[in-house]
Design an enzyme around this catalytic site. Structure first.
Site, PDB file in Angstrom:
ATOM      1  N   CYS A  89       0.808  -1.220   0.000  1.00 45.92           N
ATOM      2  CA  CYS A  89       0.000   0.000   0.000  1.00 45.92           C
ATOM      3  C   CYS A  89       0.839   1.268   0.000  1.00 45.92           C
ATOM      4  O   CYS A  89       0.395   2.308  -0.501  1.00 45.92           O
ATOM      5  CB  CYS A  89      -0.976   0.014   1.161  1.00 45.92           C
ATOM      6  SG  CYS A  89      -0.226  -0.112   2.793  1.00 45.92           S
ATOM      7  N   HIS A 165      -1.892   1.481   7.355  1.00 46.65           N
ATOM      8  CA  HIS A 165      -2.286   1.546   5.948  1.00 46.65           C
ATOM      9  C   HIS A 165      -1.964   2.926   5.374  1.00 46.65           C
ATOM     10  O   HIS A 165      -2.135   3.947   6.055  1.00 46.65           O
ATOM     11  CB  HIS A 165      -3.791   1.269   5.848  1.00 46.65           C
ATOM     12  CG  HIS A 165      -4.329   1.217   4.455  1.00 46.65           C
ATOM     13  ND1 HIS A 165      -3.775   0.446   3.457  1.00 46.65           N
ATOM     14  CD2 HIS A 165      -5.398   1.860   3.885  1.00 46.65           C
ATOM     15  CE1 HIS A 165      -4.466   0.609   2.347  1.00 46.65           C
ATOM     16  NE2 HIS A 165      -5.450   1.462   2.577  1.00 46.65           N
TER      17      HIS A 165
END
Length: 314
Positions: A89, A165
């Site tokens: 990510c 994230h």
């Protein structure tokens, strides 16, 4: 797929040299200390920001975002890829900024070819194409911190883990978009010119952080900006230019250290120290061990007096 993706740090030096190895020109990342639009403006020409936050692993996916609106049609007119693999990510977020600023940024031959090849794909297939790119994966993994104890490619997160994230925010075609590969589509946060971006993105980030408990402080924000050395040269600011060159050298050194595993070195060093203590005879070794225990206990007691626990040490 020929290999896995390792975890990389949310670090300006890591991201800056990662994109340089991918062929991007005249772009760098700056870590922002405060959520202040003026601090963001001071970074010069801004292309977008990368936000790192603790991801709520037990949260169910919703058809409606908590802030903004899904713009499914926009996914056909910009680079938006679904995240199909763990640990990718960070690189996916920075590509979400760079590939949507192609024209403003020189993204290089390899990334342009990747963008053109995947441009007509739906987000899921774009994500698969990204995950299977040998070039992007190898460059990404070259900036992973070396660990002899954990195989990041085999580790699967559970609801009890702290999972972090990366997502991107950037202004595209007059709108502020949140680009998160775990969401079904880009999230529009309304009209936003390039000049309005610092104020509007900070408002969105403040609302997002406000949904967390007040005790949660583990966030990180990186701005994707024009290479600050360009501005220093244009202004004839030799002092600023020298400072930026020095920082680049420090980033190079830190990135080199990340790639090395020092466990073997530390083990051999300890063997040498123990051998030396034993060679001194008498109770030199025992005294050395007891002295080390005493120092460790003192540090622990000092931390307790200051109200610091092990959970506070990141």
């Amino acid at each position: 797929m020929s290999g896995g993706w390792n975890t990389i740090e949310s670090d300006a030096g890591v991201f800056t040299y990662l994109i340089e190895k991918l062929g991007v020109k005249d772009v760098q990342f700056e870590e922002l200390i405060t959520l202040d639009p003026d601090e963001l403006r001071q970074s010069g020409k801004i292309y977008g920001v990368i936000f790192l936050f603790k991801y709520p692993t037990g949260e169910t996916r919703s058809d409606t975002p908590k802030d903004g609106n899904f713009d499914h049609e926009a996914a056909n007119n910009m680079f938006f890829a679904a995240q199909t693999i763990q640990n990718a990510c960070g690189t996916q977020a920075l590509l979400s900024v760079l590939l949507n600023k192609d024209g403003e940024i020189e993204i290089g031959k390899e990334l342009r070819e990747f963008k053109e090849f995947s441009g007509e794909f739906p987000p899921e297939l774009r994500g698969e194409t990204l995950s299977n790119s040998d070039l992007i994966r190898e460059v990404h993994n070259s900036f992973a911190r070396s660990s002899p104890f954990i195989d990041e490619t085999q580790r699967t997160a559970t609801e009890d883990d702290d999972v972090y994230h990366f997502i991107a925010y950037t202004s595209i075609q007059g709108k502020l978009y949140e680009l998160d590969g775990l969401q079904p589509a880009p999230i529009s946060h309304g009209a936003c010119s390039v000049d309005e971006f610092p104020d509007k993105v900070v408002q969105v980030l403040q609302r997002r952080i406000g949904r967390y408990p007040a005790t949660e402080i583990r966030f990180n924000l990186l701005a994707c900006v024009q290479d600050l050395r360009i501005r220093a040269r244009e202004m004839g600011d030799d002092e600023a230019l020298e400072a930026e060159e020095q920082r680049r050298n420090e980033w190079l050194w830190e990135n080199a250290l990340r790639r090395h595993n020092f466990v073997g070195f530390v083990g051999e060093l300890l063997k040498g120290v123990v051998k030396d203590k034993l060679a001194q005879g008498g109770d030199a070794y025992g005294k050395w061990v007891e002295e080390a225990k005493g120092k460790t206990k003192k540090r622990s007691d000092d931390r307790k007096k200051q109200g610091i626990t092990g959970d506070d040490l990141e």
